[in-house]
Scaffold this motif. Sequence first.
Motif, short mmCIF file in Angstrom:
data_model
loop_
_atom_site.label_atom_id
_atom_site.label_comp_id
_atom_site.label_asym_id
_atom_site.label_seq_id
_atom_site.Cartn_x
_atom_site.Cartn_y
_atom_site.Cartn_z
N VAL A 66 0.76 -1.22 -0.03
CA VAL A 66 -0.04 -0.06 0.12
C VAL A 66 0.79 1.36 0.09
O VAL A 66 0.55 2.03 -0.80
N PRO A 67 2.01 1.36 0.82
CA PRO A 67 2.54 2.60 0.79
C PRO A 67 3.73 2.86 -0.17
O PRO A 67 4.35 3.89 -0.09
N THR A 210 -3.75 5.56 -0.70
CA THR A 210 -3.82 4.50 0.39
C THR A 210 -4.89 3.76 0.60
O THR A 210 -5.22 2.62 0.64
N ILE A 211 -6.25 4.69 0.61
CA ILE A 211 -7.56 4.08 0.80
C ILE A 211 -7.82 2.88 -0.44
O ILE A 211 -8.17 1.92 -0.12
N GLY A 212 -7.46 3.47 -1.58
CA GLY A 212 -7.95 2.93 -2.67
C GLY A 212 -7.17 1.65 -3.04
O GLY A 212 -7.81 0.47 -3.07
N LEU A 213 -5.59 1.74 -2.68
CA LEU A 213 -5.16 0.47 -2.65
C LEU A 213 -5.41 -0.68 -1.78
O LEU A 213 -5.30 -1.80 -1.78
N SER A 239 -17.77 -5.54 -2.96
CA SER A 239 -18.00 -3.86 -2.57
C SER A 239 -16.72 -3.23 -2.21
O SER A 239 -16.45 -2.08 -2.55
N LEU A 240 -15.63 -4.20 -1.55
CA LEU A 240 -14.48 -3.49 -1.21
C LEU A 240 -13.58 -3.48 -2.46
O LEU A 240 -12.93 -2.42 -2.82
N ILE A 241 -13.75 -4.24 -3.27
CA ILE A 241 -12.71 -4.29 -4.54
C ILE A 241 -13.24 -3.04 -5.70
O ILE A 241 -12.50 -2.26 -6.10
N ILE A 242 -14.63 -3.01 -5.53
CA ILE A 242 -15.29 -1.94 -6.39
C ILE A 242 -15.02 -0.80 -5.81
O ILE A 242 -14.56 0.34 -6.46
N ALA A 243 -15.09 -0.53 -4.45
CA ALA A 243 -14.87 0.77 -3.90
C ALA A 243 -13.25 1.09 -3.99
O ALA A 243 -12.99 2.32 -4.19
N GLY A 244 -12.40 0.07 -3.90
CA GLY A 244 -11.07 0.60 -4.18
C GLY A 244 -11.00 0.95 -5.71
O GLY A 244 -10.04 2.08 -5.89
N LEU A 245 -11.23 0.45 -6.69
CA LEU A 245 -11.31 0.92 -8.12
C LEU A 245 -11.66 2.33 -8.44
O LEU A 245 -11.15 2.82 -9.04
#
Length: 503
Positions: A66-67, A210-213, A239-245
Amino acid sequence: MAASPQAVTPTDRPWPALWALVLGFFMILVDSTIVSVATPAILTDLKADVSSVVWVTSAYLLAYAVPLLITGRLGDRFGPKKLYLTGLTLFTLASVWCGLTGSIEMLIVARIFQGLGASLMTPQTMAVITRIFPADQRGRAMSLWGATAGVATLVGPILGGVLVDGLGWQWIFFINAPVGIVGFVLALRLVPDLPTNEHRFDLLGVALSTIGLFCLVFGIQEGQKYDWGQITGPISVWSLIIAGLVVIAGFLLWQAKNKGEPLLPLSLFKDRNFSLANTAITTVGFAITAMTFPLMLYAQSVRGLSPTRSALLLVPMAVISGALAPFVGRLTDKAPPRFIAGFGLLCCSVSLFWLSQVMEPTVPIWQLLLPIALLGVANGFMWAPLGTTATRNLPYHQAGAGAGVYNTTRQVGAVLGSAGIAVLMESRLAANLPAAPGGTSEPSFAGKLPEAIHQGFSDAMAQSLMLPAAVLIIGLVAALFFTRPLHLQDKAYASTAKASDQG
């Protein structure tokens, strides 16, 4: 004072500096694979369940991946040497913490700090190579970086097996302490202090990336655990994967509109080779991570090999990869990268297809070693030209940002490979062993399987290898569209760069 954007930072002793950095890079790559061998021992000793132990690896992977965009840019701002030493210190202390933990919860927390340390270190190695080596020597330098990645895939499982069998699982972490101390002293003495660039940090970009990855990587990594369904309440894996994208799309939109100094300079992708190399390294990260799971499960569950003996199957790959590194490095500095990287990617894909055809319950071991040896040729020809091509034409003040992007795509490719191969293995096991789908859901903890299901299990693992082999074709196509680097387009480039380095 900040360095000029195009200033080259020479050093009279670039190779000792690179060796010092490679030691730490090797350590964090080994730690990415060493824990898998110790998982059963950790499971028993800490009285944890399987889902909790999975987090020992997942926590490290998330904190590492992530970072990376941010830590690459921090190296540009504060200096790659300072960031590398900070990351090495954090990684080493967290390793000792891991070995001293007495509960699975504290081990997971310690692994998060280990991952953060690794994330601070990794982009700095590529950034330093870009800045202390002239363009006509960068291929040889990057070949050492690439050979390190290849050899680490072998050393991790073997070293893990030896340490767990002889001293206990804690020592897979304690071993990092002396290595980290030596690496710190060497880097402190040998790595030069490079000029920095004044950066204004894109705080919104940091938050969005950070949030997206995190959402994307967490969703992919944990999807198999939750059967790609509900995690809790209204939150599902998808929903997590879509939110990340969606958040990553917002991040890219903000980077395009940011008139100040964006976290991810999209101008990097105007360089055709940088864009294509990132595509190719994503497929390599996918394939190298994915191929080890079915191979190791087949070796242990069907052939009855111990973790250490299973890892020894990879010896031809590591030996050949290491032997080819100097040759490929010199070739990378002189020849167009499309042919070198393309040959490596083709060999990698062919070797996995070949391996999938010979993985039978009673096949002689030497027939397995032949495609694994070809995989060593592939490793020797892939890593150096891809890494060199990605960074060769970048401005020096963007070396850290470029290295961060490159390593992020590689790590995201590894996450996709891990998740993708898990889904495919499960589906192929269900298809090949319909009478006992549950009985093979956790073969890595069950030892050698009954002989009656050896054929079905072998077929499932062999068929799973088709996925990474096919994904590598995408990387091969990307590599074939590389353009000739500047120092090969213009014969005067090398002498001009050398004069600039000395001046």
